[in-house]
Design an enzyme around this catalytic site. Structure first.
Site, PDB file in Angstrom:
ATOM      1  N   GLY A   1      -2.405  13.975 -28.662  1.00  0.00           N
ATOM      2  CA  GLY A   1      -2.343  15.179 -27.848  1.00  0.00           C
ATOM      3  C   GLY A   1      -3.649  15.542 -27.170  1.00  0.00           C
ATOM      4  CG  LEU A   2      -6.683  14.895 -23.443  1.00  0.00           C
ATOM      5  CD1 LEU A   2      -7.848  15.494 -24.220  1.00  0.00           C
ATOM      6  CD2 LEU A   2      -7.128  13.629 -22.703  1.00  0.00           C
TER       7      LEU A   2
ATOM      8  N   PRO B   1      -0.475  22.562 -20.872  1.00  0.00           N
ATOM      9  CG  PRO B   1       1.032  24.099 -21.781  1.00  0.00           C
ATOM     10  CD  PRO B   1      -0.193  23.314 -22.116  1.00  0.00           C
TER      11      PRO B   1
ATOM     12  N   GLY C   1      -4.066  19.626 -17.067  1.00  0.00           N
ATOM     13  CA  GLY C   1      -3.664  18.230 -17.106  1.00  0.00           C
ATOM     14  C   GLY C   1      -4.868  17.318 -17.093  1.00  0.00           C
ATOM     15  CB  SER C   2      -6.605  15.543 -14.392  1.00  0.00           C
ATOM     16  OG  SER C   2      -5.452  14.775 -14.136  1.00  0.00           O
TER      17      SER C   2
ATOM     18  CB  ILE D   1       2.790  15.276 -26.804  1.00  0.00           C
ATOM     19  CG1 ILE D   1       1.772  16.346 -26.384  1.00  0.00           C
ATOM     20  CG2 ILE D   1       2.234  14.373 -27.894  1.00  0.00           C
ATOM     21  CD1 ILE D   1       0.544  15.811 -25.668  1.00  0.00           C
TER      22      ILE D   1
ATOM     23  NE  ARG E   1      26.338  -8.249  -1.464  1.00  0.00           N
ATOM     24  CZ  ARG E   1      27.496  -7.624  -1.356  1.00  0.00           C
ATOM     25  NH1 ARG E   1      28.492  -7.967  -2.169  1.00  0.00           N
ATOM     26  NH2 ARG E   1      27.670  -6.665  -0.486  1.00  0.00           N
TER      27      ARG E   1
ATOM     28  CD  GLN F   1      16.333  -0.772   1.442  1.00  0.00           C
ATOM     29  OE1 GLN F   1      16.229   0.223   0.739  1.00  0.00           O
ATOM     30  NE2 GLN F   1      16.913  -0.741   2.628  1.00  0.00           N
TER      31      GLN F   1
ATOM     32  CD  GLU G   1      -2.012   6.362 -21.756  1.00  0.00           C
ATOM     33  OE1 GLU G   1      -3.134   5.823 -21.809  1.00  0.00           O
ATOM     34  OE2 GLU G   1      -1.065   6.037 -22.486  1.00  0.00           O
TER      35      GLU G   1
END
Length: 384
Positions: free
Chosen positions: A127-128, A131, A134-135, A161, A272, A340, A367
């Protein structure tokens, strides 16, 4: 002593076949069965532990497989070729929680936790992220305060997490000092069942749906100082080192998803028929396959290079970030082209490329986003 190239190649091939056989036998029959309801297959992970896939980098002294990053990349790749969700969980368990304890734990902590994690009896979480940070980890709000001489009390929430609900042990990085101080964070091991600690909201995700993603909630969670990893204030520095290995993991995950999408596309293009011949005969399709194969090979070379440096104990922050950045973007590009090539069928859940397409996007976010990887790469380039 370095292994001869031939021996290393033989070992990798044997490990590749083992991981491939496991994925085909125990994962492929259930991929969509787990994906639709976001079911996290805990029993599968116990079985993977028995096969050595959850303690790949852990020495045999702690009941791990005692292998290096080349073998680890191969295992994650082969599993992700079948299911990105399972590949993601394998990567998070090995490279984050387990590696953090392996690299920074005391001998007592290693003896206690590594055998449980390496054998799959326990599932690990790390856990890093929070809410609102983030970064921007320096502004984390999850804090630990000393309680007497022997205990700490943690309060706050971690988000996004992997294994946040099912994890038996979580390595959590919390603030123990001043805001924005890189020496103001500390890592602790917290076991599930500790009073004041629980899993929170489970995220409803676009892809990687069988990999559990949830909150960690700490409400006056009191833990003994013996649960601290390293010394007070070392958590952020430890986390940055762990992320080097974590980014190699995501690069391997991306590589597996891309290869899975590519192989499905080659198979479909050969089978195909349109205008009286396989669509692989048409330049519009064959050129797509050529681009896909070239990008995958370049991504693999970057990933293998980073893994080589990591196994050798050399500085690899730039190389890991490059591998993660490029491989994750290639994963999205290849899976998009795979849809596609399949046309309307590629947009249905009856063909595997639909899931590769959904799963691939997480690789450019988890990450450290692609934008964060560019920051890391540029900083390393300029620092050197």
């Amino acid at each position: 002593m370095t292994q001869p190239v031939e021996l290393l190649a033989d070992n990798l091939q044997m490990i590749r076949e083992s991981a491939r056989d496991f994925a085909e036998t125990y994962i492929r029959p259930h991929v969509m069965e787990w994906d639709e309801p976001q079911f996290f297959p805990v029993d599968l992970f116990h079985r993977m532990g028995e096969h050595g896939f959850l303690g790949v980098l852990v020495p045999e002294a702690y009941q791990g497989a005692g292998l290096g990053y080349q073998e680890y990349i191969t295992i994650v790749e082969e599993i992700a070729k079948v299911c990105g969700s399972v590949g993601l969980s394998v990567a998070a368990h090995n490279s984050l929680c387990t590696s953090h304890i392996l690299l920074f734990g005391t001998e007592e902590q290693k003896q206690k936790y590594l055998p449980l994690l390496a054998t799959g009896k326990w599932i690990g979480a790390w856990g890093l992220t929070e809410p609102n940070t983030g970064s921007d980890a320096g502004r984390m709000q999850c804090v630990a305060q000393p309680d007497g001489d022997d205990h700490w009390v943690i309060n706050g929430t971690k988000s996004w997490i992997t294994h946040g609900i099912s994890g038996h042990a979580v390595v959590v990085i919390v603030r123990t000092g001043e805001l924005l101080d890189s020496r103001g964070m500390t890592a602790f091991i917290v076991e599930r069942g500790t009073p004041g600690f629980r899993g929170g909201k489970k995220e409803n995700k676009l892809g990687m749906r069988a990999s559990e993603t949830a909150e960690l909630i700490f409400e006056n969670c009191r833990i003994h100082k013996s649960q601290m990893l390293g010394k007070e204030g070392e958590g952020f520095v430890q986390a940055m080192k762990i992320l080097d290995g974590g980014r190699i993991s995501i690069a391997a995950l991306s590589l597996g998803i891309a290869k899975g999408a590519y192989e499905a596309s080659v198979k479909y293009a050969k089978e195909r028929q349109q205008f009286g011949q396989p669509i692989s005969n048409f330049q519009g399709i064959s050129f797509k396959l050529a681009d896909m194969a070239t990008k995958i090979q370049a991504a693999e070379l970057l990933t293998r290079q980073a893994g080589f440096l990591k196994t050798a104990g050399r500085h690899c922050t730039q190389e890991a970030a490059m591998a993660k950045y490029y491989a994750s973007e290639v994963s999205v590009q290849v899976s998009t082209e795979a849809v596609q090539i399949h046309g309307g069928y590629g947009y249905t859940k009856d063909f595997p490329v639909e899931k590769f397409y959904r799963d691939s996007k997480l690789c450019t976010i988890g990450e450290g986003t692609s934008e964060i990887q560019k920051i890391v790469i540029a900083r390393e380039l300029l620092r050197r």
